[in-house]
Design a protein around this motif. Sequence first.
Motif, short mmCIF file in Angstrom:
data_model
loop_
_atom_site.label_atom_id
_atom_site.label_comp_id
_atom_site.label_asym_id
_atom_site.label_seq_id
_atom_site.Cartn_x
_atom_site.Cartn_y
_atom_site.Cartn_z
N ASP A 323 0.83 -1.20 0.00
CA ASP A 323 0.00 0.00 0.00
C ASP A 323 0.87 1.25 0.00
O ASP A 323 2.09 1.17 -0.16
CB ASP A 323 -0.97 -0.01 1.19
N GLU A 324 0.25 2.42 0.20
CA GLU A 324 0.99 3.67 0.13
C GLU A 324 2.00 3.82 1.25
O GLU A 324 2.93 4.64 1.17
CB GLU A 324 0.01 4.84 0.18
N TYR A 325 1.87 3.02 2.33
CA TYR A 325 2.82 3.08 3.43
C TYR A 325 3.91 2.02 3.31
O TYR A 325 4.76 1.90 4.20
CB TYR A 325 2.08 2.92 4.77
N GLY A 326 3.86 1.23 2.26
CA GLY A 326 4.85 0.19 2.06
C GLY A 326 4.54 -1.10 2.77
O GLY A 326 5.37 -2.02 2.76
N SER A 327 3.37 -1.21 3.36
CA SER A 327 3.00 -2.44 4.06
C SER A 327 2.49 -3.48 3.07
O SER A 327 1.77 -3.15 2.11
CB SER A 327 1.91 -2.16 5.10
N LEU A 328 2.85 -4.72 3.31
CA LEU A 328 2.43 -5.82 2.43
C LEU A 328 0.93 -6.00 2.48
O LEU A 328 0.33 -6.10 3.56
CB LEU A 328 3.14 -7.11 2.84
N GLN A 329 0.29 -6.03 1.31
CA GLN A 329 -1.15 -6.22 1.21
C GLN A 329 -1.52 -7.55 0.57
O GLN A 329 -2.60 -8.09 0.82
CB GLN A 329 -1.77 -5.08 0.41
N GLY A 330 -0.66 -8.07 -0.29
CA GLY A 330 -0.97 -9.32 -0.97
C GLY A 330 0.06 -9.62 -2.03
O GLY A 330 1.14 -9.02 -2.06
N LEU A 331 -0.28 -10.54 -2.90
CA LEU A 331 0.60 -10.85 -4.02
C LEU A 331 -0.24 -11.09 -5.27
O LEU A 331 -1.41 -11.44 -5.20
CB LEU A 331 1.51 -12.05 -3.72
N ILE A 332 0.38 -10.91 -6.40
CA ILE A 332 -0.29 -11.10 -7.68
C ILE A 332 0.66 -11.80 -8.64
O ILE A 332 1.89 -11.57 -8.59
CB ILE A 332 -0.77 -9.76 -8.27
#
Length: 435
Positions: A323-332
């Motif tokens: 996300d905009e804070y650099g936190s991991l959200q998922g993978l694609i």
Amino acid sequence: MEPSDASLDGAFWITSSAIFLLLVLSGFFSGSETALTAASRGKLRSRADKGSRGAERALEITEDNERLIGSVLLGNNLVNILATSLATALFTRVFGESGVALATLVMTLLVLVFAEVLPKTYAITNAETAASFVARPIQFVVTVFSPIVGMVRWFVRGVLRLFGVKADPDSHILAVREEIAGALYLGHSEGVVEKEDRDRILGALDLGERAVEEIMLHRSRIEMIDADSDAEAILAQCLESSHTRLPVFRDDPDNIIGVVHAKDLLRAMHKLMFGPEASLDGLKGFQIADVVMEPYFVPETTTLDDQMRQFLRRRTHFALVVDEYGSLQGLITLEDILEEIVGEITDEFDPAAEHPIHKSEDGNFLVDGAMTIRDLNRATDWNLPDEHANTIAGLVIHEAQMIPSVGQVFAFHGFRFEVATRKENRIVRLKIRRL
């Protein structure tokens, strides 16, 4: 009143011939307007590429539809009014005062049949051929009437502004994508286009409008390797996993240090155990950080179209979403994007999980809560909105404004939703039925 012999003189036949010629011109203008507006620009382009000058001219004059239609309507109205005036004078001369009503009746029938219905019917059924044929003379008409049409356009826009309407001459009534989508839906409703073909083409068209966050695998479902685990545990996890690439973290799941490929992992371990310097305790010195690939991070707002191009350019199939804070959200993965076009892709290594949607005997659909709204709509031809949520569970939570309990029932968007299974704060299964 009976027509006199004096009435049937040379002037009668000249006027009759003029009316006939004007009716032909009226039919020409009517058919040309229909042909040029109904012709497919794609088919005209194909003809033009094969050397058709008529199709090329048709493409040129349809670039400015407002000027084209204005010129054709001006010509059509001129010949219709002139033909009606001549007919009225002719019938009045022959039949007296009753000739006005008779001229109105006769000209209405003649214009309707021979100047409107007949030419327009032909033009619709042979749009591209007719458009190519009439392009040259219509191009001349447009050039001749251009000054008059320009003044009419200026006057019309001025009148529209008085009512608060702004006319943009460069705007198109329908975007290309909307035209294609409309044609596909129409073709499917008429049985010409198969549902699978429609979904594939629409899926490809939608890539530029959808973001990575909409289809990514959420971080809660990502399988990761802890870099501090011993070699045996890492090997066992890799062999038991159905995935070829696994993210590797150290200390914190947000601290991704790389991505390991199963082949690279096995090669490195094989070298330590069976290589020239192999020993029984070779795996004890194994460091997974030595074989990981550099992680590739992408923003969650990246469009699927851009991400697919990046995958192809970088020659990689795997990216971590932040996300905009650099936190991991998922993978694609590249496969995720391709599935948006061709549908679900499974192979012999995919886990033997249940299909995300089942229809029960009572007419309810048992749906996996993590199933995306788009996939459900494609599978069932429903039209559930996906503006505020990506998954079915997310839609229910958004509409309910709460995390529902098992057995709770909601009704919105014309459907009945019942929570069938819940795990902690996550809706696992839902029963859905159209109201």
